[in-house]
Design a protein around this motif. Structure first.
Motif, PDB file in Angstrom:
ATOM      1  N   ARG A  79       0.785  -1.234   0.000  1.00 52.55           N
ATOM      2  CA  ARG A  79       0.000   0.000   0.000  1.00 52.55           C
ATOM      3  C   ARG A  79       0.814   1.280   0.000  1.00 52.55           C
ATOM      4  N   GLY A  80       2.122   1.226   0.038  1.00 54.08           N
ATOM      5  CA  GLY A  80       2.938   2.433   0.115  1.00 54.08           C
ATOM      6  C   GLY A  80       2.867   3.262  -1.153  1.00 54.08           C
ATOM      7  N   LYS A  81       3.170   4.569  -1.020  1.00 53.42           N
ATOM      8  CA  LYS A  81       3.106   5.449  -2.189  1.00 53.42           C
ATOM      9  C   LYS A  81       4.239   5.161  -3.173  1.00 53.42           C
ATOM     10  N   ASN A  82       5.328   4.575  -2.709  1.00 54.59           N
ATOM     11  CA  ASN A  82       6.457   4.226  -3.574  1.00 54.59           C
ATOM     12  C   ASN A  82       6.427   2.756  -3.968  1.00 54.59           C
ATOM     13  N   ARG A  83       5.267   2.182  -3.984  1.00 54.44           N
ATOM     14  CA  ARG A  83       5.152   0.742  -4.223  1.00 54.44           C
ATOM     15  C   ARG A  83       5.463   0.390  -5.672  1.00 54.44           C
ATOM     16  N   LEU A  84       5.830  -0.857  -5.855  1.00 53.74           N
ATOM     17  CA  LEU A  84       6.099  -1.390  -7.179  1.00 53.74           C
ATOM     18  C   LEU A  84       4.762  -1.655  -7.869  1.00 53.74           C
ATOM     19  N   PRO A  85       4.493  -1.017  -9.024  1.00 59.16           N
ATOM     20  CA  PRO A  85       3.210  -1.266  -9.688  1.00 59.16           C
ATOM     21  C   PRO A  85       3.155  -2.682 -10.245  1.00 59.16           C
ATOM     22  N   LEU A  86       2.161  -3.422  -9.810  1.00 53.29           N
ATOM     23  CA  LEU A  86       2.086  -4.826 -10.184  1.00 53.29           C
ATOM     24  C   LEU A  86       1.039  -5.120 -11.243  1.00 53.29           C
ATOM     25  N   GLY A  87       0.226  -4.182 -11.582  1.00 52.38           N
ATOM     26  CA  GLY A  87      -0.754  -4.410 -12.640  1.00 52.38           C
ATOM     27  C   GLY A  87      -1.813  -5.402 -12.221  1.00 52.38           C
ATOM     28  N   ASP A  88      -2.327  -6.130 -13.193  1.00 56.27           N
ATOM     29  CA  ASP A  88      -3.431  -7.053 -12.914  1.00 56.27           C
ATOM     30  C   ASP A  88      -2.975  -8.513 -12.949  1.00 56.27           C
ATOM     31  N   GLY A  89      -1.683  -8.744 -12.710  1.00 53.16           N
ATOM     32  CA  GLY A  89      -1.144 -10.108 -12.736  1.00 53.16           C
ATOM     33  C   GLY A  89      -1.693 -10.961 -11.597  1.00 53.16           C
ATOM     34  N   THR A  90      -1.473 -12.231 -11.709  1.00 55.63           N
ATOM     35  CA  THR A  90      -1.962 -13.185 -10.717  1.00 55.63           C
ATOM     36  C   THR A  90      -0.832 -13.569  -9.775  1.00 55.63           C
ATOM     37  N   TRP A  91      -1.105 -13.485  -8.477  1.00 52.49           N
ATOM     38  CA  TRP A  91      -0.148 -13.948  -7.482  1.00 52.49           C
ATOM     39  C   TRP A  91      -0.295 -15.445  -7.315  1.00 52.49           C
ATOM     40  N   HIS A  92       0.825 -16.149  -7.369  1.00 51.36           N
ATOM     41  CA  HIS A  92       0.843 -17.582  -7.130  1.00 51.36           C
ATOM     42  C   HIS A  92       1.428 -17.806  -5.749  1.00 51.36           C
ATOM     43  N   GLN A  93       0.797 -18.683  -4.987  1.00 53.49           N
ATOM     44  CA  GLN A  93       1.265 -18.924  -3.630  1.00 53.49           C
ATOM     45  C   GLN A  93       1.785 -20.348  -3.484  1.00 53.49           C
TER      46      GLN A  93
ATOM     47  N   ALA B 149       3.593 -18.749   5.469  1.00 54.10           N
ATOM     48  CA  ALA B 149       3.443 -19.357   4.147  1.00 54.10           C
ATOM     49  C   ALA B 149       2.496 -18.548   3.269  1.00 54.10           C
ATOM     50  N   ARG B 150       1.467 -17.956   3.862  1.00 54.02           N
ATOM     51  CA  ARG B 150       0.541 -17.135   3.066  1.00 54.02           C
ATOM     52  C   ARG B 150       1.205 -15.868   2.555  1.00 54.02           C
ATOM     53  N   ALA B 151       2.256 -15.421   3.213  1.00 59.01           N
ATOM     54  CA  ALA B 151       2.943 -14.191   2.811  1.00 59.01           C
ATOM     55  C   ALA B 151       3.912 -14.424   1.649  1.00 59.01           C
ATOM     56  N   ILE B 152       4.145 -15.674   1.278  1.00 61.14           N
ATOM     57  CA  ILE B 152       5.073 -15.989   0.192  1.00 61.14           C
ATOM     58  C   ILE B 152       4.288 -16.075  -1.114  1.00 61.14           C
ATOM     59  N   GLY B 153       4.761 -15.379  -2.135  1.00 61.16           N
ATOM     60  CA  GLY B 153       4.096 -15.442  -3.428  1.00 61.16           C
ATOM     61  C   GLY B 153       4.979 -14.915  -4.541  1.00 61.16           C
ATOM     62  N   TYR B 154       4.596 -15.247  -5.755  1.00 61.35           N
ATOM     63  CA  TYR B 154       5.328 -14.733  -6.907  1.00 61.35           C
ATOM     64  C   TYR B 154       4.339 -14.408  -8.018  1.00 61.35           C
ATOM     65  N   GLN B 155       4.783 -13.520  -8.895  1.00 63.87           N
ATOM     66  CA  GLN B 155       3.955 -13.083 -10.011  1.00 63.87           C
ATOM     67  C   GLN B 155       4.829 -12.986 -11.256  1.00 63.87           C
ATOM     68  N   LEU B 156       4.353 -13.547 -12.348  1.00 64.26           N
ATOM     69  CA  LEU B 156       5.048 -13.447 -13.627  1.00 64.26           C
ATOM     70  C   LEU B 156       4.504 -12.237 -14.372  1.00 64.26           C
ATOM     71  N   ARG B 157       5.395 -11.280 -14.643  1.00 59.01           N
ATOM     72  CA  ARG B 157       4.990 -10.097 -15.399  1.00 59.01           C
ATOM     73  C   ARG B 157       5.621 -10.157 -16.784  1.00 59.01           C
TER      74      ARG B 157
ATOM     75  N   ILE C 242      12.117 -19.697  -4.081  1.00 55.67           N
ATOM     76  CA  ILE C 242      10.680 -19.826  -3.858  1.00 55.67           C
ATOM     77  C   ILE C 242      10.431 -21.204  -3.259  1.00 55.67           C
ATOM     78  N   PRO C 243      10.130 -21.282  -1.966  1.00 54.65           N
ATOM     79  CA  PRO C 243       9.928 -22.583  -1.327  1.00 54.65           C
ATOM     80  C   PRO C 243       8.495 -23.067  -1.481  1.00 54.65           C
TER      81      PRO C 243
END
Length: 166
Positions: free
Chosen positions: A5-19, A77-85, A140-141
């Motif tokens: 939520r930070g103002k300097n956040r990395l824009p992630l678009g509409d990609g899907t987070w994989h957990q 474990a819920r905090a771990i995720g990756y997204q392919l952009r 990525i575990p």
């Protein structure tokens, strides 16, 4: 998974987070319980058989840390995720100390899948990405074996098309 939520956040678009797989939590719990049992055995041997009274303080401190690890394993474990952009893979992990890394496809040097005996028993693996910069390498575990192999193949294919000259 929510975006930062930070103002300097990395824009992630509409990609899907994989957990990670739910089996990862179970492996973490088994590992922590095993460590607690070994710790209790060593502490009991040193404290009762060898009459070393000092052992109870470090054993109690380590036991508290392991019990805390058991309590937060599911949330961790819920905090771990990756997204392919389009140009990179974004990886995030952490509850209190959060880490978010974007690894450009063209900078990847090695994609490796590892799994220990307990991981193999539960059908999960860890995928490691290595780049020239030591700080952007990620692991990525808790991926299922099929997901890890598919992600490895996808990353290798995309990285070959985006290879940058060194």
């Amino acid at each position: 998974m929510l975006e930062p939520r930070g103002k300097n956040r990395l824009p992630l678009g509409d990609g899907t987070w994989h957990q990670v797989s739910p089996k990862y939590v179970l492996v973490q719990i088994i590992t922590n319980v095993f460590f607690l049992v070994v710790l209790a055995g060593v502490a009991l041997f040193l404290g009762l058989v060898l009459e070393q009274a000092w052992v109870w303080i470090p054993a109690a401190a380590l036991a508290v840390l392991q019990l805390f690890g058991l309590i937060v394993a599911r949330r961790q474990a819920r905090a771990i995720g990756y997204q392919l952009r389009d140009d990179d893979l974004v990886f995030r992990r952490g509850i209190l100390w959060q880490r978010m890394v974007a690894v450009p496809y063209g900078r990847m040097q090695l994609v490796d899948i590892t799994h220990g005996p307990l991981d193999r028993g539960f059908g999960i693996a860890q995928l490691k990405l290595v780049t020239a910069a030591a700080t952007t390498g990620i692991a990525i575990p808790g991926l299922t074996q099929d997901a890890a192999e598919h992600l490895r193949d996808t990353l290798i294919d995309v990285a070959e098309t985006r290879r940058t000259g060194l």
